[in-house]
Motif scaffolding. Structure first.
Motif, PDB file in Angstrom:
ATOM      1  N   ALA A  53       0.868  -1.179   0.000  1.00 42.25           N
ATOM      2  CA  ALA A  53       0.000   0.000   0.000  1.00 42.25           C
ATOM      3  C   ALA A  53       0.903   1.227   0.000  1.00 42.25           C
ATOM      4  O   ALA A  53       2.046   1.163   0.452  1.00 42.25           O
ATOM      5  N   SER A  54       0.382   2.314  -0.510  1.00 44.28           N
ATOM      6  CA  SER A  54       1.153   3.551  -0.508  1.00 44.28           C
ATOM      7  C   SER A  54       0.218   4.700  -0.159  1.00 44.28           C
ATOM      8  O   SER A  54      -0.974   4.654  -0.424  1.00 44.28           O
ATOM      9  N   GLY A  55       0.784   5.725   0.453  1.00 46.24           N
ATOM     10  CA  GLY A  55      -0.006   6.879   0.846  1.00 46.24           C
ATOM     11  C   GLY A  55       0.529   8.143   0.211  1.00 46.24           C
ATOM     12  O   GLY A  55       1.732   8.272  -0.014  1.00 46.24           O
ATOM     13  N   VAL A  56      -0.387   9.067  -0.068  1.00 49.92           N
ATOM     14  CA  VAL A  56      -0.030  10.328  -0.706  1.00 49.92           C
ATOM     15  C   VAL A  56      -0.786  11.453  -0.013  1.00 49.92           C
ATOM     16  O   VAL A  56      -1.989  11.343   0.226  1.00 49.92           O
ATOM     17  N   ASP A  57      -0.084  12.527   0.281  1.00 45.43           N
ATOM     18  CA  ASP A  57      -0.713  13.727   0.824  1.00 45.43           C
ATOM     19  C   ASP A  57      -1.163  14.583  -0.349  1.00 45.43           C
ATOM     20  O   ASP A  57      -0.334  15.138  -1.068  1.00 45.43           O
ATOM     21  N   ARG A  58      -2.475  14.671  -0.544  1.00 41.19           N
ATOM     22  CA  ARG A  58      -3.037  15.490  -1.619  1.00 41.19           C
ATOM     23  C   ARG A  58      -3.675  16.742  -1.025  1.00 41.19           C
ATOM     24  O   ARG A  58      -3.888  16.817   0.171  1.00 41.19           O
ATOM     25  N   ARG A  59      -3.991  17.693  -1.859  1.00 43.76           N
ATOM     26  CA  ARG A  59      -4.644  18.914  -1.367  1.00 43.76           C
ATOM     27  C   ARG A  59      -5.981  18.625  -0.716  1.00 43.76           C
ATOM     28  O   ARG A  59      -6.363  19.255   0.255  1.00 43.76           O
ATOM     29  N   ASP A  60      -6.698  17.632  -1.257  1.00 44.05           N
ATOM     30  CA  ASP A  60      -8.045  17.343  -0.769  1.00 44.05           C
ATOM     31  C   ASP A  60      -8.116  16.216   0.245  1.00 44.05           C
ATOM     32  O   ASP A  60      -9.203  15.773   0.601  1.00 44.05           O
ATOM     33  N   GLY A  61      -6.971  15.745   0.722  1.00 37.51           N
ATOM     34  CA  GLY A  61      -6.981  14.693   1.728  1.00 37.51           C
ATOM     35  C   GLY A  61      -5.777  13.783   1.598  1.00 37.51           C
ATOM     36  O   GLY A  61      -4.845  14.055   0.844  1.00 37.51           O
ATOM     37  N   LEU A  62      -5.821  12.710   2.363  1.00 38.89           N
ATOM     38  CA  LEU A  62      -4.755  11.708   2.303  1.00 38.89           C
ATOM     39  C   LEU A  62      -5.291  10.506   1.531  1.00 38.89           C
ATOM     40  O   LEU A  62      -6.351   9.975   1.861  1.00 38.89           O
ATOM     41  N   GLU A  63      -4.544  10.114   0.526  1.00 32.84           N
ATOM     42  CA  GLU A  63      -4.965   9.011  -0.334  1.00 32.84           C
ATOM     43  C   GLU A  63      -4.130   7.778  -0.015  1.00 32.84           C
ATOM     44  O   GLU A  63      -2.930   7.872   0.176  1.00 32.84           O
ATOM     45  N   ILE A  64      -4.805   6.646   0.050  1.00 34.68           N
ATOM     46  CA  ILE A  64      -4.115   5.365   0.201  1.00 34.68           C
ATOM     47  C   ILE A  64      -4.458   4.505  -0.998  1.00 34.68           C
ATOM     48  O   ILE A  64      -5.622   4.404  -1.384  1.00 34.68           O
ATOM     49  N   LEU A  65      -3.442   3.917  -1.580  1.00 37.88           N
ATOM     50  CA  LEU A  65      -3.627   2.958  -2.665  1.00 37.88           C
ATOM     51  C   LEU A  65      -3.177   1.591  -2.164  1.00 37.88           C
ATOM     52  O   LEU A  65      -2.045   1.432  -1.710  1.00 37.88           O
ATOM     53  N   TYR A  66      -4.095   0.638  -2.222  1.00 41.97           N
ATOM     54  CA  TYR A  66      -3.805  -0.743  -1.835  1.00 41.97           C
ATOM     55  C   TYR A  66      -3.657  -1.532  -3.134  1.00 41.97           C
ATOM     56  O   TYR A  66      -4.607  -1.633  -3.903  1.00 41.97           O
ATOM     57  N   HIS A  67      -2.475  -2.076  -3.366  1.00 34.52           N
ATOM     58  CA  HIS A  67      -2.185  -2.739  -4.629  1.00 34.52           C
ATOM     59  C   HIS A  67      -2.280  -4.262  -4.480  1.00 34.52           C
ATOM     60  O   HIS A  67      -1.649  -4.841  -3.586  1.00 34.52           O
ATOM     61  N   PHE A  68      -3.045  -4.868  -5.388  1.00 28.88           N
ATOM     62  CA  PHE A  68      -3.237  -6.316  -5.402  1.00 28.88           C
ATOM     63  C   PHE A  68      -2.871  -6.856  -6.782  1.00 28.88           C
ATOM     64  O   PHE A  68      -3.022  -6.161  -7.783  1.00 28.88           O
ATOM     65  N   SER A  69      -2.443  -8.112  -6.811  1.00 24.37           N
ATOM     66  CA  SER A  69      -2.050  -8.722  -8.073  1.00 24.37           C
ATOM     67  C   SER A  69      -2.725 -10.071  -8.259  1.00 24.37           C
ATOM     68  O   SER A  69      -2.841 -10.849  -7.314  1.00 24.37           O
ATOM     69  N   GLU A  70      -3.165 -10.304  -9.486  1.00 17.85           N
ATOM     70  CA  GLU A  70      -3.544 -11.660  -9.870  1.00 17.85           C
ATOM     71  C   GLU A  70      -2.326 -12.192 -10.625  1.00 17.85           C
ATOM     72  O   GLU A  70      -2.129 -11.906 -11.807  1.00 17.85           O
TER      73      GLU A  70
END
Length: 146
Positions: A53-70
């Motif tokens: 997972a990765s997190g990013v500080d954006r102007r409109d909030g904190l974004e988390i991306l959870y990465h999954f693979s098949e």
């Protein structure tokens, strides 16, 4: 029906936005309140591998991306959530579904200040134990303070 169509069908109205970046890369936006169930579906029902997972500080909030693979098809599914409250960012931990998420959630907690509710062990991972509280190095304008 391929796995992406099955995921779309299973997640149903939990999907707020779906983007096919290319034939092997997909982004799905969900509400923070749905992340544990979505992670459970991808990990347990579809047996996708949790990559990171990765997190990013954006102007409109904190974004988390959870990465999954098949892994058998090489398809990557990134689940994106936006936590709009930057003053008290909170989200449920997915570590109750995916034990391997504990360490990356600790990292995002200390570097971005995201509180992962229900996490079994939120303590410093990369920063020294006496690092000033409320100083999150990956927040915009905060990393230079000590």
């Amino acid at each position: 029906m391929d796995v992406i169509e099955k995921i779309k069908e299973k997640l149903g109205n939990k999907i707020k936005k779906f983007v096919e970046y290319n034939p092997r890369r997909f982004y799905i936006d969900v509400l923070p309140s749905d992340i544990v169930e979505v992670a459970r579906i991808l990990f347990n029902d579809f047996e996708l591998r949790f990559i990171i997972a990765s997190g990013v500080d954006r102007r409109d909030g904190l974004e988390i991306l959870y990465h999954f693979s098949e892994d058998k098809t090489g398809k990557i599914v990134s689940i994106r959530v936006l936590i709009p409250d930057k003053e008290k960012p909170e989200i449920e931990t997915i570590s109750k579904v995916i034990k391997g998420a504990e360490w990356i959630e600790r990292e995002m907690w200390e570097l971005l200040g995201i509180n992962f509710k229900g996490h079994p062990n939120l303590k410093h991972l990369l920063l020294r134990d006496d690092w000033p509280s409320c100083n999150y190095p990956l927040r915009q304008g905060q990393g230079e303070r000590k």
